[in-house]
Design a protein around this motif. Structure first.
Motif, PDB file in Angstrom:
ATOM      1  N   GLU A 178       1.192   4.013  -2.949  1.00 45.62           N
ATOM      2  CA  GLU A 178       0.993   5.440  -2.660  1.00 45.62           C
ATOM      3  C   GLU A 178       2.159   6.265  -3.209  1.00 45.62           C
ATOM      4  OE1 GLU A 178       0.990   8.220   1.274  1.00 45.62           O
ATOM      5  OE2 GLU A 178      -0.153   6.357   1.391  1.00 45.62           O
ATOM      6  N   THR A 179       3.364   5.746  -3.074  1.00 48.92           N
ATOM      7  CA  THR A 179       4.550   6.423  -3.603  1.00 48.92           C
ATOM      8  C   THR A 179       4.512   6.472  -5.126  1.00 48.92           C
ATOM      9  OG1 THR A 179       5.849   5.727  -1.686  1.00 48.92           O
ATOM     10  CG2 THR A 179       7.087   6.364  -3.662  1.00 48.92           C
ATOM     11  N   ALA A 229       1.806   6.305  -7.037  1.00 41.58           N
ATOM     12  CA  ALA A 229       0.550   6.853  -7.562  1.00 41.58           C
ATOM     13  C   ALA A 229       0.699   8.109  -8.414  1.00 41.58           C
ATOM     14  CB  ALA A 229      -0.450   7.078  -6.431  1.00 41.58           C
ATOM     15  N   ARG A 246       3.226  14.716  -7.253  1.00 39.72           N
ATOM     16  CA  ARG A 246       3.937  14.329  -6.032  1.00 39.72           C
ATOM     17  C   ARG A 246       4.184  15.562  -5.153  1.00 39.72           C
ATOM     18  NH1 ARG A 246       9.128  13.999  -3.952  1.00 39.72           N
ATOM     19  NH2 ARG A 246       9.554  12.127  -2.713  1.00 39.72           N
ATOM     20  N   ILE A 297       0.820  16.639  -3.600  1.00 43.00           N
ATOM     21  CA  ILE A 297       0.359  15.709  -2.571  1.00 43.00           C
ATOM     22  C   ILE A 297       1.194  15.855  -1.301  1.00 43.00           C
ATOM     23  CG2 ILE A 297       0.214  13.248  -1.949  1.00 43.00           C
ATOM     24  CD1 ILE A 297      -0.482  12.789  -4.997  1.00 43.00           C
ATOM     25  N   ARG A 298       2.508  15.935  -1.467  1.00 41.85           N
ATOM     26  CA  ARG A 298       3.405  15.990  -0.307  1.00 41.85           C
ATOM     27  C   ARG A 298       3.653  17.407   0.187  1.00 41.85           C
ATOM     28  NH1 ARG A 298       7.916  11.507  -0.175  1.00 41.85           N
ATOM     29  NH2 ARG A 298       6.614   9.702  -0.560  1.00 41.85           N
ATOM     30  N   ALA A 333       0.837  -1.212   0.000  1.00 39.08           N
ATOM     31  CA  ALA A 333       0.000   0.000   0.000  1.00 39.08           C
ATOM     32  C   ALA A 333       0.868   1.257   0.000  1.00 39.08           C
ATOM     33  CB  ALA A 333      -0.940  -0.001   1.199  1.00 39.08           C
ATOM     34  N   GLN A 334       1.929   1.256   0.775  1.00 42.15           N
ATOM     35  CA  GLN A 334       2.824   2.417   0.824  1.00 42.15           C
ATOM     36  C   GLN A 334       3.574   2.575  -0.503  1.00 42.15           C
ATOM     37  OE1 GLN A 334       2.573   0.064   3.134  1.00 42.15           O
ATOM     38  NE2 GLN A 334       2.586   0.932   5.194  1.00 42.15           N
TER      39      GLN A 334
END
Length: 141
Positions: free
Chosen positions: A53-54, A56, A102, A105-106, A49-50
């Motif tokens: 997410e990275t 995505a 990215r 999002i971050r 999942a992580q």
């Protein structure tokens, strides 16, 4: 062309596209896993999942751009040089899209070193995988 032959070609085209989409997704997931592992973050199957997410933002960028630049068209995917050219063009356009997503999002900036490593690594991975696919497809034709 007979109706049966047309439906067989349509199925073959859908299958080719599905394989390419899955392979592209796997390549981007591997890129993300390698990146996470190189920074000491979890990257194995337990952290899928992580890793997803990275990956995505880059997956969104790739899959938004790829159809527009013919990355899944039959005349491209069965010809190695066309496939490599299409892959490079697609990544050249998808790369800043992924980087921008990215950063959004971050809520961070994009270090030039990260941008360059991402560009080169993903381009290499996609070219190797998609080039191999095109070689196999060309031999089957």
């Amino acid at each position: 062309m007979a109706l049966h032959e047309q439906s067989h070609q349509a199925l073959s085209s859908r299958r080719r596209t599905a394989i390419l989409v899955m392979g592209d997704a796997v390549a981007l997931l591997i890129f993300a896993a390698i990146g996470r592992a190189s920074h000491g973050e979890e990257a194995g199957l337990t952290a899928l999942a992580q890793v997803a997410e990275t990956a995505a933002p880059f997956m969104i960028g790739w899959f938004a751009v790829a159809p527009l630049f013919g990355a899944y068209r039959a005349h491209v995917t069965g010809a190695p040089l066309r496939m490599l050219a299409s892959t490079a063009l697609t990544w050249l356009i998808a790369w800043p899209v992924g980087l921008g997503l990215r950063a959004l999002i971050r809520q961070t900036s994009i270090p030039l070193s990260f941008a360059l490593v991402t560009f080169i690594t993903v381009l290499t991975m996609m070219a190797l995988w998609r080039g191999a696919f095109a070689l196999i497809a060309a031999k089957r034709s």
